[in-house]
Enzyme design. Structure first.
Site, short mmCIF file in Angstrom:
data_model
loop_
_atom_site.label_atom_id
_atom_site.label_comp_id
_atom_site.label_asym_id
_atom_site.label_seq_id
_atom_site.Cartn_x
_atom_site.Cartn_y
_atom_site.Cartn_z
N CYS A 5 0.87 -1.17 0.00
CA CYS A 5 0.00 0.00 0.00
C CYS A 5 0.91 1.22 0.00
O CYS A 5 2.12 1.11 -0.22
CB CYS A 5 -0.98 0.00 1.17
SG CYS A 5 -0.25 0.21 2.81
N ARG A 11 -3.02 -0.77 5.82
CA ARG A 11 -3.58 -1.85 5.01
C ARG A 11 -2.63 -3.00 4.74
O ARG A 11 -2.96 -4.15 5.04
CB ARG A 11 -4.09 -1.26 3.68
CG ARG A 11 -5.22 -0.27 3.89
CD ARG A 11 -5.53 0.49 2.64
NE ARG A 11 -4.41 1.39 2.32
CZ ARG A 11 -4.32 2.09 1.19
NH1 ARG A 11 -5.26 1.99 0.28
NH2 ARG A 11 -3.30 2.90 0.99
N ASP A 116 -7.55 3.90 1.78
CA ASP A 116 -6.74 4.16 2.96
C ASP A 116 -7.58 4.82 4.05
O ASP A 116 -8.17 5.88 3.82
CB ASP A 116 -5.58 5.09 2.56
CG ASP A 116 -4.50 5.17 3.61
OD1 ASP A 116 -4.67 4.63 4.73
OD2 ASP A 116 -3.45 5.78 3.31
#
Length: 153
Positions: A5, A11, A116
């Site tokens: 990410c 994440r 996000d």
């Protein structure tokens, strides 16, 4: 497996730790990294709390900067957003053929991107975590041998 990410504090770090917890029976290793310039940042405290509620320990997570060696050593790479996929395709074209959106593996009416939660409400972190768990579970299901596969293999 490499999970990627942007910052590697939410994440991808959660995907790595969850995969390692749930898929401990598989002979597969997992790692995570991000595009953010600064490595060594601790996991986001909100995500650490959310993960702990599911028995996933992220207290020892520190961000890692994505590099060519990580990509070369990985058999498969899962990214969270289309722009991550495009960035790998542009910066590391040799890894393009083994890079996929983690959220694309299941049929869903929602987005195939896993956005996000950084700086958002706690509920956004919890929803992000649920999506990651669901998609990582799908990856594990596709990697794990089943009785049917064993009988036909």
């Amino acid at each position: 497996i490499l999970f990627v990410c942007y910052g590697n504090i939410n994440r991808s770090a959660l995907a790595e730790k969850y995969f390692l917890k749930v898929a401990h029976f598989l002979p597969v290793n997992a790692l995570s990294a991000g595009f953010h310039e600064d490595a060594g940042r601790p996991a986001d405290p909100t995500m650490v709390e959310i993960a702990a509620e599911s028995g996933v320990d992220m207290k020892s997570c520190f961000s890692k900067r994505l590099d060519k060696a990580m990509l070369q050593q990985s058999d498969i790479i899962f990214v969270m957003e289309l722009r991550h996929l495009q960035r790998i395709q542009n910066e590391f074209p040799e890894a393009s053929s083994k890079t996929y959106l983690l959220g694309a593996g299941l049929k869903s009416s929602g987005s195939i991107e896993i956005s996000d939660p950084y700086g958002k409400e706690r509920n956004d972190y919890a929803e992000c975590a649920k999506r990651i768990y669901r998609h990582v579970d799908n990856v594990i299901a596709n990697l794990a041998p089943t009785k049917n596969k064993e009988q036909n293999g």
